[in-house]
Design a protein around this motif. Structure first.
Motif, PDB file in Angstrom:
ATOM      1  N   MET A 177       0.827  -1.209   0.000  1.00 55.88           N
ATOM      2  CA  MET A 177       0.000   0.000   0.000  1.00 55.88           C
ATOM      3  C   MET A 177       0.862   1.260   0.000  1.00 55.88           C
ATOM      4  O   MET A 177       0.456   2.299  -0.508  1.00 55.88           O
ATOM      5  CB  MET A 177      -0.944  -0.005   1.207  1.00 55.88           C
ATOM      6  CG  MET A 177      -2.007  -1.091   1.131  1.00 55.88           C
ATOM      7  SD  MET A 177      -2.963  -1.065  -0.410  1.00 55.88           S
ATOM      8  CE  MET A 177      -3.790   0.491  -0.259  1.00 55.88           C
ATOM      9  N   ILE A 178       2.076   1.182   0.564  1.00 54.52           N
ATOM     10  CA  ILE A 178       2.968   2.342   0.571  1.00 54.52           C
ATOM     11  C   ILE A 178       3.336   2.724  -0.854  1.00 54.52           C
ATOM     12  O   ILE A 178       3.250   3.886  -1.246  1.00 54.52           O
ATOM     13  CB  ILE A 178       4.227   2.051   1.417  1.00 54.52           C
ATOM     14  CG1 ILE A 178       3.834   1.875   2.881  1.00 54.52           C
ATOM     15  CG2 ILE A 178       5.257   3.164   1.251  1.00 54.52           C
ATOM     16  CD1 ILE A 178       4.947   1.348   3.754  1.00 54.52           C
TER      17      ILE A 178
ATOM     18  N   ASN B 210       2.505   6.123  -5.660  1.00 55.67           N
ATOM     19  CA  ASN B 210       2.174   6.237  -7.082  1.00 55.67           C
ATOM     20  C   ASN B 210       0.902   7.053  -7.297  1.00 55.67           C
ATOM     21  O   ASN B 210       0.828   7.870  -8.225  1.00 55.67           O
ATOM     22  CB  ASN B 210       2.035   4.852  -7.719  1.00 55.67           C
ATOM     23  CG  ASN B 210       3.359   4.156  -7.872  1.00 55.67           C
ATOM     24  OD1 ASN B 210       4.398   4.798  -7.970  1.00 55.67           O
ATOM     25  ND2 ASN B 210       3.335   2.842  -7.873  1.00 55.67           N
ATOM     26  N   ASP B 211      -0.093   6.846  -6.454  1.00 57.16           N
ATOM     27  CA  ASP B 211      -1.335   7.615  -6.564  1.00 57.16           C
ATOM     28  C   ASP B 211      -1.084   9.101  -6.317  1.00 57.16           C
ATOM     29  O   ASP B 211      -1.627   9.954  -7.027  1.00 57.16           O
ATOM     30  CB  ASP B 211      -2.391   7.099  -5.591  1.00 57.16           C
ATOM     31  CG  ASP B 211      -2.930   5.738  -5.977  1.00 57.16           C
ATOM     32  OD1 ASP B 211      -2.690   5.307  -7.126  1.00 57.16           O
ATOM     33  OD2 ASP B 211      -3.572   5.096  -5.121  1.00 57.16           O
TER      34      ASP B 211
ATOM     35  N   GLN C  20      -1.648  17.902  -8.852  1.00 60.26           N
ATOM     36  CA  GLN C  20      -1.929  18.904  -9.879  1.00 60.26           C
ATOM     37  C   GLN C  20      -0.678  19.692 -10.282  1.00 60.26           C
ATOM     38  O   GLN C  20      -0.484  20.011 -11.443  1.00 60.26           O
ATOM     39  CB  GLN C  20      -3.027  19.870  -9.403  1.00 60.26           C
ATOM     40  CG  GLN C  20      -4.371  19.212  -9.228  1.00 60.26           C
ATOM     41  CD  GLN C  20      -4.887  18.609 -10.520  1.00 60.26           C
ATOM     42  OE1 GLN C  20      -4.781  19.210 -11.581  1.00 60.26           O
ATOM     43  NE2 GLN C  20      -5.432  17.408 -10.441  1.00 60.26           N
ATOM     44  N   ASP C  21       0.156  20.022  -9.300  1.00 59.28           N
ATOM     45  CA  ASP C  21       1.386  20.747  -9.621  1.00 59.28           C
ATOM     46  C   ASP C  21       2.321  19.875 -10.452  1.00 59.28           C
ATOM     47  O   ASP C  21       2.982  20.355 -11.371  1.00 59.28           O
ATOM     48  CB  ASP C  21       2.108  21.205  -8.348  1.00 59.28           C
ATOM     49  CG  ASP C  21       1.326  22.288  -7.621  1.00 59.28           C
ATOM     50  OD1 ASP C  21       0.635  23.076  -8.305  1.00 59.28           O
ATOM     51  OD2 ASP C  21       1.399  22.350  -6.383  1.00 59.28           O
ATOM     52  N   LEU C  22       2.353  18.623 -10.130  1.00 57.17           N
ATOM     53  CA  LEU C  22       3.204  17.707 -10.885  1.00 57.17           C
ATOM     54  C   LEU C  22       2.723  17.592 -12.329  1.00 57.17           C
ATOM     55  O   LEU C  22       3.529  17.503 -13.252  1.00 57.17           O
ATOM     56  CB  LEU C  22       3.218  16.333 -10.213  1.00 57.17           C
ATOM     57  CG  LEU C  22       4.206  15.322 -10.764  1.00 57.17           C
ATOM     58  CD1 LEU C  22       5.625  15.867 -10.661  1.00 57.17           C
ATOM     59  CD2 LEU C  22       4.091  14.022 -10.003  1.00 57.17           C
TER      60      LEU C  22
END
Length: 121
Positions: A73-74, A79-80, A86-88
């Motif tokens: 999950m980490i 990744n999520d 948004q900046d990325l």
């Protein structure tokens, strides 16, 4: 018909016979010279595809290893966060951002995950 034969000979180096005749070294050399641009494009495409397959296989192996350690999950969360930032999204429009900054970040995360796996084992 001759153009078709030349293309096949140039693009398929393992073909030894075509239309019931042997493909000689001279014919293969001429065909490759005539179709060199296309041959180069296909070779580059094949290399890129193979590199992508290797990268996908490595990512899958890492994901499976993380799942076996119950810490997948980490990686999924990271990744999520990267995907939805948004900046990325805006930063990705900058030249070479994917290869340089983002690539280094993702590689660093993968390295830390691998170090964790090695530590646990």
């Amino acid at each position: 018909l001759e153009e078709c034969r030349s293309t096949i000979v140039a693009l398929l180096p393992n073909v030894q016979f075509l239309d019931y005749s042997v493909i000689g070294d001279d014919e293969r050399r001429r065909a490759r010279e005539e179709r060199q641009v296309r041959v180069n494009e296909l070779e580059e495409s094949t290399k890129a595809h193979q590199a992508q397959r290797a990268q996908d296989a490595a990512a899958l192996a890492l994901q499976q290893e993380l799942e076996s350690l119950n810490v997948h999950m980490i990686a999924s969360l990271t990744n999520d966060l990267i995907r939805e930032d948004q900046d990325l999204t805006r930063l990705r429009m900058l030249p070479n951002f994917e290869e340089s900054v983002l690539g280094v970040l993702i590689q660093s995360i993968d390295t830390r995950a691998t170090e964790f796996i090695d530590f646990v084992h």
